[in-house]
Design an enzyme around this catalytic site. Structure first.
Site, PDB file in Angstrom:
ATOM      1  CD  GLU A  63     -11.968  53.958  -5.266  1.00 28.44           C
ATOM      2  OE1 GLU A  63     -10.950  53.594  -4.648  1.00 28.44           O
ATOM      3  OE2 GLU A  63     -12.828  53.171  -5.696  1.00 28.44           O
ATOM      4  CG  ASN A 101     -15.579  52.435  -7.621  1.00 28.75           C
ATOM      5  OD1 ASN A 101     -14.617  51.702  -7.817  1.00 28.75           O
ATOM      6  ND2 ASN A 101     -15.634  53.277  -6.599  1.00 28.75           N
ATOM      7  CD  GLU A 113     -11.065  52.964  -8.860  1.00 27.32           C
ATOM      8  OE1 GLU A 113     -11.688  52.094  -8.219  1.00 27.32           O
ATOM      9  OE2 GLU A 113     -10.225  53.730  -8.349  1.00 27.32           O
ATOM     10  CG  ASP A 122     -11.532  48.661  -8.324  1.00 28.90           C
ATOM     11  OD1 ASP A 122     -10.545  48.501  -7.580  1.00 28.90           O
ATOM     12  OD2 ASP A 122     -12.584  49.237  -7.964  1.00 28.90           O
ATOM     13  CD  GLU A 153      -8.612  48.837  -4.357  1.00 28.19           C
ATOM     14  OE1 GLU A 153      -9.592  49.543  -4.123  1.00 28.19           O
ATOM     15  OE2 GLU A 153      -8.701  47.666  -4.785  1.00 28.19           O
TER      16      GLU A 153
HETATM   17  P1  C2E Z   1     -13.522  49.499  -4.078  1.00 25.45           P
HETATM   18  O1  C2E Z   1     -13.749  50.177  -5.391  1.00 25.45           O
HETATM   19  O2  C2E Z   1     -12.465  48.455  -4.089  1.00 25.45           O
HETATM   20  O3  C2E Z   1     -13.286  50.573  -3.019  1.00 25.45           O
HETATM   21  C1  C2E Z   1     -12.396  50.479  -2.002  1.00 25.45           C
HETATM   22  C2  C2E Z   1     -13.031  50.081  -0.759  1.00 25.45           C
HETATM   23  O4  C2E Z   1     -12.019  49.789   0.198  1.00 25.45           O
HETATM   24  C3  C2E Z   1     -13.894  51.178  -0.124  1.00 25.45           C
HETATM   25  O5  C2E Z   1     -14.964  50.598   0.562  1.00 25.45           O
HETATM   26  C4  C2E Z   1     -12.926  51.783   0.880  1.00 25.45           C
HETATM   27  O6  C2E Z   1     -13.569  52.440   1.955  1.00 25.45           O
HETATM   28  C5  C2E Z   1     -12.167  50.571   1.343  1.00 25.45           C
HETATM   29  N1  C2E Z   1     -10.837  50.897   1.847  1.00 25.45           N
HETATM   30  C6  C2E Z   1      -9.993  51.961   1.503  1.00 25.45           C
HETATM   31  N2  C2E Z   1      -8.827  51.878   2.174  1.00 25.45           N
HETATM   32  C7  C2E Z   1      -8.908  50.764   2.929  1.00 25.45           C
HETATM   33  C8  C2E Z   1      -8.011  50.151   3.833  1.00 25.45           C
HETATM   34  O7  C2E Z   1      -6.868  50.615   4.093  1.00 25.45           O
HETATM   35  N3  C2E Z   1      -8.412  49.045   4.433  1.00 25.45           N
HETATM   36  C9  C2E Z   1      -9.634  48.512   4.157  1.00 25.45           C
HETATM   37  N4  C2E Z   1      -9.987  47.401   4.784  1.00 25.45           N
HETATM   38  N5  C2E Z   1     -10.543  49.042   3.327  1.00 25.45           N
HETATM   39  C10 C2E Z   1     -10.148  50.161   2.691  1.00 25.45           C
HETATM   40  P2  C2E Z   1     -16.381  51.118   0.359  1.00 25.45           P
HETATM   41  O8  C2E Z   1     -16.396  52.574   0.211  1.00 25.45           O
HETATM   42  O9  C2E Z   1     -17.203  50.477   1.380  1.00 25.45           O
HETATM   43  O10 C2E Z   1     -16.740  50.562  -1.029  1.00 25.45           O
HETATM   44  C11 C2E Z   1     -16.901  49.212  -1.258  1.00 25.45           C
HETATM   45  C12 C2E Z   1     -17.050  48.898  -2.694  1.00 25.45           C
HETATM   46  O11 C2E Z   1     -18.253  49.439  -3.195  1.00 25.45           O
HETATM   47  C13 C2E Z   1     -16.002  49.518  -3.563  1.00 25.45           C
HETATM   48  O12 C2E Z   1     -14.880  48.796  -3.631  1.00 25.45           O
HETATM   49  C14 C2E Z   1     -16.695  49.597  -4.883  1.00 25.45           C
HETATM   50  O13 C2E Z   1     -16.513  48.407  -5.572  1.00 25.45           O
HETATM   51  C15 C2E Z   1     -18.105  49.761  -4.513  1.00 25.45           C
HETATM   52  N6  C2E Z   1     -18.527  51.146  -4.706  1.00 25.45           N
HETATM   53  C16 C2E Z   1     -18.390  52.205  -3.881  1.00 25.45           C
HETATM   54  N7  C2E Z   1     -18.939  53.304  -4.437  1.00 25.45           N
HETATM   55  C17 C2E Z   1     -19.401  52.907  -5.639  1.00 25.45           C
HETATM   56  C18 C2E Z   1     -20.047  53.630  -6.736  1.00 25.45           C
HETATM   57  O14 C2E Z   1     -20.283  54.856  -6.710  1.00 25.45           O
HETATM   58  N8  C2E Z   1     -20.362  52.911  -7.833  1.00 25.45           N
HETATM   59  C19 C2E Z   1     -20.089  51.549  -7.903  1.00 25.45           C
HETATM   60  N9  C2E Z   1     -20.424  50.939  -9.007  1.00 25.45           N
HETATM   61  N10 C2E Z   1     -19.479  50.889  -6.936  1.00 25.45           N
HETATM   62  C20 C2E Z   1     -19.114  51.580  -5.806  1.00 25.45           C
HETATM   63 CA    CA Z   2     -12.690  51.232  -6.749  1.00 22.66          CA
HETATM   64 CA    CA Z   3     -10.884  48.026  -5.366  1.00 23.99          CA
END
Ligand code: C2E
Ligand code: CA
Ligand code: CA
Length: 756
Positions: free
Chosen positions: A538, A597, A629, A659, A718
């Site tokens: 991802e 995403n 996603e 998602d 996830e």
């Molecule tokens: P998401 O799409 O649900 O992404 C998964 C989030 O969960 C990611 O946080 C990831 O680092 C975190 N994660 C993965 N494995 C674990 C785990 O085992 N435990 C826990 N507690 N967390 C885990 P991240 O990278 O901070 O991203 C947060 C949210 O930001 C994402 O949720 C997504 O909705 C959004 N996001 C990130 N990058 C983009 C992007 O390029 N475009 C858009 N539109 N949204 C993004």
């Molecule tokens: Ca995602």
């Molecule tokens: Ca997610």
């Protein structure tokens, strides 16, 4: 302008006007006194001058009497005369010619003398001892006189004549033999001789009277005309003069000084002068019968004063009227300026003034109605206005002494409460909000009104923040209170300010960051639960700023979603993903799929599908390697239109993943309606399932997996963090796992090194 300031200026103007009027009044009094004194002194001069003339006449009368006696005395030889038989006749003749009451002679050292009575024959052998005291004194003085002495005539004090029923006085002068007095010639004259003088009716041009007084103030000759009807014997009798004034006059008379005075009689004031006759202690007492204030000059003065006083009254009246009018207008104007026309509550300007002027600690609350625009449109302006009025009344009912509130624009209210305890503040604000909601329920039974409030506690240590800042902070807290499905009170904390600052930083730097390539693509592995191999990744955005700080998407994505920048970032991330796959392919590696995403905003852009196609084309990436996603929430907004677009993307070969399934209003129905390839079960799902193992969540999860599989949808879980998580999802039949247990999101280079 400040209401108090206007009032102050108004008062200043009025005081100035009153000051000027007072100065004019003082000037008028000074002028009045000056004029009055001038008039008085002119009258005094005239009084004194006239009285002087009468004194002169009295002198002349006295002198005539003297001369007769003197001539007689000068020619006489006292010895011969005394012996002469005709002495008596001579005396009688002097008497009758000169209007004396008596004439006589007392030889020095003898016990008897001769006295001629008016109209009678002379009587020899009149005993000296039988004469009244006044006579004896005058005679004795003449006896003791010598030729060289300055005073040659002696005049007695006035006394009651023994021969005529009236007051008389006596002249006595020595007859000399050689240089020594041999006897005293005397004549008594009536006081009445002065009547004609003083009562000629011409005193002060007929406007005055003169009386002749003795040295003690007793009337010697009283003018026929008097003002005082009581006819006292002495000017000090009665209370015409005050005791003090009487003493002053008496003292002046003892020193034979001229003295002016005035007295009041029957409500009128009269001026008087006492002029010493310088003869025998006599005084002329002249009264100006023209009442002082009736004189032409006084009439002018009084006229002037009356005019001025009237003018003063008119002007003061006018001033009072203008002041009242201005005050009233000012009051009305400031009411308009400081009040909200709709609710009658104070307006924001006044509120801020009150807030700045407050001396006690308390709290400032910013209260707002949720979806007021909507209420306005749906229920109409009238109902919405009615709601605002009710809200104002409601808040007003909850105010304690010293508390205040206002309505700013639309549905924005500010409230100042004298409370600093958060619990009490929350309770009171919730009370207000519940009551407003209650009123609206009564107005429209089916609409659930929501209210949210932000609060800043203005305790002593916060005192320096100023009312502007306090309002800004309350508003910031109010924004945080906005979400949720019930009335909400949110207290300001400095973190909010820092968040606000961060939001501002993000917004002002995002474009430059995108242009400078500060947004990095991190990859997190997705693991096949059957084989344990990394089958996809991802793409997660990281913002590495110029100074090396990493900002996480949780911080900037919500901001980008609010301002729409998300679409740019997502397309950029999609391009980075394509580029990465391209380079894997170019490097001869077996490429794996990358999930990107996609914000829901993208789906509202008309050329979205075209741009995705163009990217795939540009990097020559097989479409099935890209998974889009989309959030579960998106699927609910407008499922049919979205369904169309998703179908189009799928036709192009792209994979679609839903998602965060299970985080919102999940419905298994949605799964059936949408044409998707993958469902990502939200972290919360796993958490609940692992906490209450074999419980309801696990059942739902299992059923969801079964349903997904039946719909040919693969299931990704996830947030897999532990081995237990891993075993659980495997046992539930999920297909793919993603989480820290398998690997964190890392830079692409590291990802390549680890998994490719
Ligand atoms: P998401 O799409 O649900 O992404 C998964 C989030 O969960 C990611 O946080 C990831 O680092 C975190 N994660 C993965 N494995 C674990 C785990 O085992 N435990 C826990 N507690 N967390 C885990 P991240 O990278 O901070 O991203 C947060 C949210 O930001 C994402 O949720 C997504 O909705 C959004 N996001 C990130 N990058 C983009 C992007 O390029 N475009 C858009 N539109 N949204 C993004
Ligand atoms: Ca995602
Ligand atoms: Ca997610």
């Amino acid at each position: 302008m400040d209401e108090k300031l206007i009032g102050k200026r108004l008062k200043k103007a009025v005081f100035l006007a009153i000051g000027i009027m007072a100065a004019l009044a003082v000037l008028c009094v000074v002028l009045f006194v000056f004029l009055r004194n001038t008039v008085y002194s002119a009258t005094h001069d005239r009084l004194a001058e006239e009285t002087g003339i009468y004194r002169q006449r009295i002198y002349e009368q006295l002198e005539t009497d003297f001369r007769i006696l003197d001539t007689f005395a000068g020619a006489a030889e006292p010895g011969k005369l005394w012996e002469s038989e005709s002495f008596g006749d001579l005396l009688c003749e002097i008497n009758s010619r000169n209007d004396f009451v008596t004439t006589g002679y007392f030889p020095k050292g003898e016990e008897t003398g001769i006295i001629a009575l008016e109209g009678e024959s002379a009587a020899r052998e009149t005993e000296y001892a039988s004469a009244v005291g006044e006579v004896q004194t005058a005679v004795a003085s003449a006896w003791n006189c010598s030729r060289t002495d300055e005073q040659q005539v002696f005049v007695s004090r006035m006394f009651d004549s023994a021969f005529a029923d009236e007051k008389v006085f006596l002249y006595a002068l020595p007859l000399y033999e050689g240089d020594e007095a041999a006897g005293a010639l005397f004549a008594s004259a009536r006081m009445d001789i002065f009547y004609d003088i003083i009562d000629d009716g011409n005193v002060l041009g007929g406007n005055g009277y003169i009386h002749l007084l003795g040295s003690e103030g007793d009337y010697l000759v009283r003018s026929e005309h008097t003002i005082v009807k009581e006819r006292p014997d002495n000017i000090f009798e009665g209370d015409y003069f005050s005791e003090e004034e009487g003493e002053r006059l008496y003292a002046a008379m003892q020193n034979e000084e001229r003295v002016f005075s005035s007295f009041r009689y029957e409500g009128k004031s009269y001026q008087v002068v006492l002029v010493p006759v310088r003869f025998n202690g006599w005084y002329l007492f002249c009264i100006n019968t023209v009442r002082a204030s009736n004189g032409p000059a006084f009439r002018i003065i009084w006229g002037m004063c009356a005019t001025f006083a009237a003018l003063l009254v008119v002007i003061v009246g006018l001033l009072i009227y203008i002041y009242r009018l201005l005050k009233k207008n000012n009051g009305e104007l400031s009411y308009i300026a400081y009040h909200d026309a709709l609710t009658g509550a104070e307006n924001f300007i006044k509120f801020k003034q009150d807030l700045s002027a407050r001396r006690r600690e308390g709290c400032l609350a910013a209260l707002n109605l949720r979806h007021f625009k909507f209420i306005n449109e749906i229920f109409g302006k009238e109902k919405a206005d009615q709601l605002l009025v009710q809200a104002g009344e409601c808040i007003s009912r909850h105010m304690h002494t010293g508390e205040f509130f206002c309505r700013d624009s639309a549905d924005q209210f500010y409230i100042f409460l004298l409370e600093t305890d958060r619990e009490i503040i929350s309770r009171r604000l919730n009370g207000i909000m519940d009551e407003i909601v209650g009123t609206f329920v009564r107005m429209n039974s089916d609409y659930r009104l929501l209210i949210y409030t932000g609060v800043i506690v203005l305790a002593q240590e916060n005192e320096k923040i100023g009312s502007e800042n306090a309002v800004a902070q309350a508003l910031l807290a109010m924004e945080r209170a906005k979400g949720g499905y019930k009335n909400n009170v949110c207290f300001y904390s400095p973190d909010m300010f820092r968040e606000e600052e961060m939001d501002n930083y993000i917004e002002s730097h995002m474009q430059a960051a995108l242009d400078n390539g500060e947004f990095k693509m991190f990859l997190q592995p997705k693991v096949d639960l059957g084989t344990g191999r990394v089958i996809a990744a991802e793409a997660l955005a990281r913002w590495v700023t110029g100074d090396g700080r990493t900002i996480y998407p949780g911080r900037f994505i919500p901001v980008f979603e609010r301002n729409g920048f998300c679409t740019q970032l997502d397309m950029y991330m999609l391009e980075l993903a394509c580029r990465r796959i391209r380079s894997w392919m170019d490097e001869g590696k077996k490429p794996i799929g990358i999930s990107v995403n996609q914000s829901k905003l993208l789906f509202f852009e008309s050329d979205y599908i075209g741009r995705v196609g163009a990217l795939l084309e540009k990097y020559k990436v097989p479409a099935e390697l890209i998974t889009l996603e989309i959030l579960e929430e998106l699927a609910l907004t407008d499922a049919d239109e979205l369904g169309g677009k998703l179908a189009q993307l799928r036709r192009m070969g792209l994979r679609i993943s839903m998602d965060d399934f299970g985080s919102g209003y999940s419905s298994l129905n949605t799964l059936g309606r949408l044409d998707i390839d993958e469902v990502k079960l939200d972290r919360g799902f796993l958490r609940e399932a692992s906490e209450k193992c074999c419980g309801r969540s696990a059942v739902i999860m299992e059923e969801s997996v079964r349903l997904a599989h039946r719909l040919n949808i693969s299931v990704v879980v996830e947030g897999v963090e532990t081995a237990e998580n891993h075993s659980l999802i495997r046992s539930l039949g999920c297909d793919v796992g993603q989480g820290y247990y398998y690997g964190r999101p890392i830079e692409t280079e590291k990802f390549d090194a680890l998994y490719m």
